[in-house]
Design an enzyme around this catalytic site. Structure first.
Site, PDB file in Angstrom:
ATOM      1  N   LYS A  13     -11.213 -10.209   6.909  1.00 18.34           N
ATOM      2  CA  LYS A  13     -12.473  -9.636   6.411  1.00 18.34           C
ATOM      3  C   LYS A  13     -12.884 -10.250   5.072  1.00 18.34           C
ATOM      4  CE  LYS A  13     -11.097  -5.334   6.246  1.00 18.34           C
ATOM      5  NZ  LYS A  13      -9.679  -5.446   6.664  1.00 18.34           N
ATOM      6  N   ARG A  86     -13.249   3.504   6.077  1.00 19.02           N
ATOM      7  CA  ARG A  86     -11.888   3.335   6.568  1.00 19.02           C
ATOM      8  C   ARG A  86     -11.362   4.623   7.203  1.00 19.02           C
ATOM      9  NH1 ARG A  86      -9.988  -1.004   3.318  1.00 19.02           N
ATOM     10  NH2 ARG A  86      -7.842  -1.605   3.669  1.00 19.02           N
ATOM     11  N   ARG A 125       0.082 -14.823   2.203  1.00 23.34           N
ATOM     12  CA  ARG A 125      -1.211 -14.932   1.518  1.00 23.34           C
ATOM     13  C   ARG A 125      -1.020 -15.004   0.000  1.00 23.34           C
ATOM     14  NH1 ARG A 125      -5.854 -10.421   2.413  1.00 23.34           N
ATOM     15  NH2 ARG A 125      -4.380  -8.943   1.503  1.00 23.34           N
ATOM     16  N   ARG A 158      -0.487 -10.520  -3.745  1.00 20.90           N
ATOM     17  CA  ARG A 158      -0.909  -9.136  -3.985  1.00 20.90           C
ATOM     18  C   ARG A 158       0.290  -8.214  -3.875  1.00 20.90           C
ATOM     19  NH1 ARG A 158      -6.148  -7.635  -0.486  1.00 20.90           N
ATOM     20  NH2 ARG A 158      -4.905  -5.796  -0.040  1.00 20.90           N
ATOM     21  N   ARG A 169       0.571  -0.243   5.639  1.00 24.49           N
ATOM     22  CA  ARG A 169      -0.890  -0.363   5.747  1.00 24.49           C
ATOM     23  C   ARG A 169      -1.326  -0.430   7.209  1.00 24.49           C
ATOM     24  NH1 ARG A 169      -1.266  -5.402   2.240  1.00 24.49           N
ATOM     25  NH2 ARG A 169      -3.387  -5.634   3.024  1.00 24.49           N
TER      26      ARG A 169
HETATM   27  P1  ADP Z   1      -6.684  -4.824   3.343  1.00 20.77           P
HETATM   28  O1  ADP Z   1      -7.893  -4.672   4.202  1.00 20.77           O
HETATM   29  O2  ADP Z   1      -6.112  -6.197   3.422  1.00 20.77           O
HETATM   30  O3  ADP Z   1      -5.648  -3.753   3.543  1.00 20.77           O
HETATM   31  P2  ADP Z   1      -8.180  -4.061   0.916  1.00 20.77           P
HETATM   32  O4  ADP Z   1      -8.237  -4.950  -0.251  1.00 20.77           O
HETATM   33  O5  ADP Z   1      -9.429  -3.811   1.668  1.00 20.77           O
HETATM   34  O6  ADP Z   1      -7.051  -4.682   1.819  1.00 20.77           O
HETATM   35  O7  ADP Z   1      -7.602  -2.629   0.461  1.00 20.77           O
HETATM   36  C1  ADP Z   1      -6.435  -2.500  -0.310  1.00 20.77           C
HETATM   37  C2  ADP Z   1      -6.133  -1.042  -0.599  1.00 20.77           C
HETATM   38  O8  ADP Z   1      -7.224  -0.426  -1.314  1.00 20.77           O
HETATM   39  C3  ADP Z   1      -5.915  -0.133   0.609  1.00 20.77           C
HETATM   40  O9  ADP Z   1      -4.601  -0.207   1.098  1.00 20.77           O
HETATM   41  C4  ADP Z   1      -6.239   1.247  -0.012  1.00 20.77           C
HETATM   42  O10 ADP Z   1      -5.191   1.732  -0.806  1.00 20.77           O
HETATM   43  C5  ADP Z   1      -7.399   0.936  -0.938  1.00 20.77           C
HETATM   44  N1  ADP Z   1      -8.709   1.073  -0.246  1.00 20.77           N
HETATM   45  C6  ADP Z   1      -9.601   0.070  -0.037  1.00 20.77           C
HETATM   46  N2  ADP Z   1     -10.674   0.535   0.635  1.00 20.77           N
HETATM   47  C7  ADP Z   1     -10.458   1.843   0.870  1.00 20.77           C
HETATM   48  C8  ADP Z   1     -11.176   2.871   1.531  1.00 20.77           C
HETATM   49  N3  ADP Z   1     -12.369   2.643   2.109  1.00 20.77           N
HETATM   50  N4  ADP Z   1     -10.638   4.118   1.586  1.00 20.77           N
HETATM   51  C9  ADP Z   1      -9.453   4.370   1.020  1.00 20.77           C
HETATM   52  N5  ADP Z   1      -8.706   3.449   0.387  1.00 20.77           N
HETATM   53  C10 ADP Z   1      -9.195   2.199   0.308  1.00 20.77           C
END
Ligand code: ADP
Ligand code: ZN
Length: 217
Positions: A13, A86, A125, A158, A169
């Protein structure tokens, strides 16, 4: 043009969003990036969410929704949501917000990915600490190990890309985020692109999709 990109962690994404937002002049609203910026700046919000990100669990819906609504309020052009919604609750809150502000989602794209490949993709990554450019020690290594090709910055992993956190996750994704695919399938037309392909191929298909939506508008 308002877009949502759905997909599990590691589906690509972030990489694809960067290309699409540049190409179509959209605001890139990436909740993970926004949280990480808050954490780096040690803001009150950053302190509140830091533990969730480290553990690979979700930030509470109310916090995320408020932050995204603020960003949508600010954006005068179209946008692409990356990492939001999410949960079903977030999706419903978004719908409410859009209705109230007479905006709409033009397209929801699901970047499908074989989850068995995700652990390997994410644990290899790396990203540049200065400019954010993304690398992968296997599929896209930098010319000089540990250094960004673009700016010479230091490449970092990260904190939540450690194997145990990646697995957490993925479990959270299965439980809370996967149901959104069915939700959007019933609300709008959900478009699916195979995220297992090389990044350029994925981009090509995404661009074709978005172009077709533009024509249809
Ligand atoms: P990825 O999609 O690779 O898991 P992101 O950078 O989108 O990584 O998200 C990293 C973290 O940020 C998630 O594991 C969560 O803790 C938090 N996060 C991001 N977006 C949301 C969301 N919409 N709702 C709740 N937590 C979120
Ligand atoms: Zn860099």
């Amino acid at each position: 043009m308002n877009l949502i990109l759905l997909g599990c962690p590691g589906a690509g994404k972030g990489t694809q969003s960067k290309v699409l937002t540049q190409r179509y002049g959209l605001a890139h609203i990436a909740t993970g990036d926004l949280f990480r910026a808050q954490i780096a700046q040690k803001t009150a919000l950053g302190q509140k969410v830091e533990g969730y990100l480290k553990a690979g669990t979700l930030v509470p819906d109310s916090i995320v929704v408020e932050m995204v609504a603020g960003k949508l309020d600010e954006s005068s052009s179209g946008w692409l949501l990356d990492g939001f919604p999410r949960t079903l609750e977030q999706a419903q809150q978004l719908d409410k917000y859009l209705k109230a502000s007479a905006k709409q989602i033009d397209m929801v794209i699901y970047l499908a990915m074989d989850e068995n490949a995700v652990v390997q993709r994410l644990t290899t990554r790396r990203s540049c600490a200065s400019c954010g450019e993304l690398y992968n020690t296997i599929s896209r290594p930098p010319q000089v190990e540990g250094k960004c090709d673009k700016c010479g910055g230091e490449l970092k992993q990260r904190e939540d890309d450690l194997e145990s956190t990646v697995r957490k996750r993925l479990m959270v994704y299965e439980d809370l985020t996967r149901p959104l695919i069915a939700y959007y399938r019933s609300e709008t037309t959900l478009h699916e692109v195979d995220g297992n392909q090389p990044p350029d191929k994925v981009t090509e298909q995404l661009v074709a999709l978005v172009d077709s939506a533009k024509v249809a508008r």
